[in-house]
Design a protein around this motif. Structure first.
Motif, PDB file in Angstrom:
ATOM      1  N   VAL A 128       0.218   2.365  -5.124  1.00  0.00           N
ATOM      2  CA  VAL A 128       1.231   2.462  -4.066  1.00  0.00           C
ATOM      3  C   VAL A 128       1.582   3.919  -3.808  1.00  0.00           C
ATOM      4  O   VAL A 128       1.732   4.352  -2.654  1.00  0.00           O
TER       5      VAL A 128
ATOM      6  N   SER B  84       0.004  -2.954   1.907  1.00  0.00           N
ATOM      7  CA  SER B  84      -0.610  -1.628   1.843  1.00  0.00           C
ATOM      8  C   SER B  84      -0.957  -1.101   3.235  1.00  0.00           C
ATOM      9  O   SER B  84      -0.829   0.104   3.504  1.00  0.00           O
TER      10      SER B  84
ATOM     11  N   ARG C 154      -3.941  -6.426  -6.040  1.00  0.00           N
ATOM     12  CA  ARG C 154      -3.806  -5.544  -4.893  1.00  0.00           C
ATOM     13  C   ARG C 154      -5.083  -5.604  -4.045  1.00  0.00           C
ATOM     14  O   ARG C 154      -6.171  -5.853  -4.531  1.00  0.00           O
TER      15      ARG C 154
END
Length: 305
Positions: free
Chosen positions: A182, A156, A297
Motif C-alpha cells: 500500500v 489499489s 492483494r
C-alpha cells in the motif's frame, strides 16, 4: 470452444469446463480470441443466483466473466477501428471465461504494447469501478482521501487514481502484511482495528474530504464519522448499509473512453496492476474460491491458451 460455465446456481464447485459453440462476429461486431479473463466478485454473485437490477438474462449453462483481453480474429461488416490481429482489452456482462467472445467495438480498446495479457485481462472491471467511484465522490487537488481495503484490486486502483487526480494524502486500510505494498502505491497504510478513526485523525488533523469503501467494517464506520459530506462517501461493499448510513447509491457505466484513459495511464507508467494469482481455465472454480476469501492483494486472472 472450451469455456468455463455453470449449469446450476451454487458455490464454486458448480463451475465446470465445457465445450460450447463458437460465437461468430456479426455486422458491427468483433470476435476476440481470449488470452486472459479477470475474475470478479460480480462473477461469483451471478454464479450464486444473483441477477443485476439492469435486467441481465442468465441462460443455463452460463459462461461467466465480464472482463477479458485477447486478439481480434473476426471483424464484422462496418467495423473500422479494429482489424484482425489487433491486441485488445475489453468488457462484457458475461461470457468471458471462454476461448472466444463476441462484442461491439465500443467495448474494447487497444492494449498497450508493454502490458502483459494477465494485466490486460485484469484491468477492465476493477479499474473502471475505481474510476466510477472516485469520479462520484469528486477527488479534488489537495484532498485527504480514505480508501478502505487499499490492497485489493479495486482499492489499489483507487489509491493510484486518487494520487493521480491530485489528492494530497491517501490513507489506505489494509492487513499489516500488505502495508509495504500500500505504501508503494503512494498511500499511508493503517490496519483495520478498533480506534481507526482516531488514528486517521492523527495523520490528517485537517480532516478527511472523501472516502471509498471496498471492505466494510471499521473502515466504513471511520469514513462516515470523518467525512462531513456524505455525498463524498461511497461503498462498493456494504450495500445493505447505504440507506442506514445516509449514503447515496453510486452507479456508472463502463465505457471504452474510461478504459482508454486507464490504459493510457498504464502506458505512461502511472498505473500499476498487481496480479495476485493466475489460474488456467479448467481451474475457474479454484479462482472463485480464492476471491471469495476476500484476503490478499491484487487481481486474480484466468489464463486461456
Amino acid at each position: 470452444m472450451k469455456a468455463a460455465a455453470f449449469a446450476t446456481f451454487g458455490g464454486p464447485d458448480v463451475i465446470r469446463l465445457i465445450e460450447a459453440p463458437e460465437p461468430q462476429a456479426g455486422p458491427g461486431q468483433v470476435r476476440v480470441r481470449v488470452k486472459a479473463a479477470g475474475v470478479q466478485h460480480y462473477d461469483c454473485a451471478v454464479r450464486g443466483g444473483w441477477t443485476p437490477a439492469y435486467g441481465l438474462t442468465v441462460r443455463l449453462p452460463q459462461i461467466p466473466g465480464n472482463e477479458f483481453a485477447g486478439i481480434v480474429d473476426q471483424v464484422g461488416e462496418g467495423v473500422t477501428a479494429f482489424a484482425v490481429g489487433s491486441e485488445v482489452l475489453g468488457f462484457n456482462l458475461l461470457n468471458s471465461y471462454a476461448e472466444y467472445v463476441v462484442v461491439h467495438p465500443d467495448q474494447i480498446v487497444h492494449k498497450p504494447a508493454a502490458m502483459t495479457w494477465e494485466e490486460a485481462g485484469g484491468l477492465t472491471g476493477n479499474g473502471q469501478g475505481a474510476h466510477i467511484a472516485l469520479k462520484a465522490i469528486g477527488i479534488e487537488p489537495g484532498d485527504t482521501v480514505l480508501i478502505n481495503g487499499a490492497a485489493g484490486s479495486l482499492g489499489s486502483f483507487a489509491v493510484q487514481l486518487a494520487k493521480e487526480w491530485g489528492a494530497k494524502t491517501v490513507i489506505g486500510t489494509a492487513s499489516l502484511r500488505n502495508h509495504d505494498y500500500v505504501r508503494s502505491l503512494g498511500a499511508v497504510p493503517l490496519t483495520y482495528e478498533e480506534g481507526l478513526a482516531a488514528r486517521i485523525r492523527a495523520i490528517a488533523p485537517d480532516g478527511v474530504q472523501a472516502a471509498f469503501d471496498t471492505a466494510g467494517g471499521e473502515g466504513l464506520q471511520a469514513a462516515v464519522e470523518l467525512v462531513l459530506d456524505r455525498n463524498r462517501v461511497c461503498t462498493f461493499f456494504a450495500y445493505d448499509r447505504i440507506e442506514e448510513l445516509g449514503l447515496r447509491i453510486v452507479r456508472g457505466e463502463r465505457s471504452a473512453a474510461r478504459l482508454a484513459e486507464l490504459a493510457d495511464l498504464y502506458a505512461q507508467g502511472k498505473l500499476h496492476i498487481e496480479i495476485r494469482e493466475v489460474f488456467p481455465l479448467d481451474r475457474s472454480a479454484d479462482a472463485h474460491r480464492l476471491i471469495e476469501t476476500r484476503h490478499g492483494r491484487g487481481k486474480i486472472v484466468l489464463k486461456i491458451d
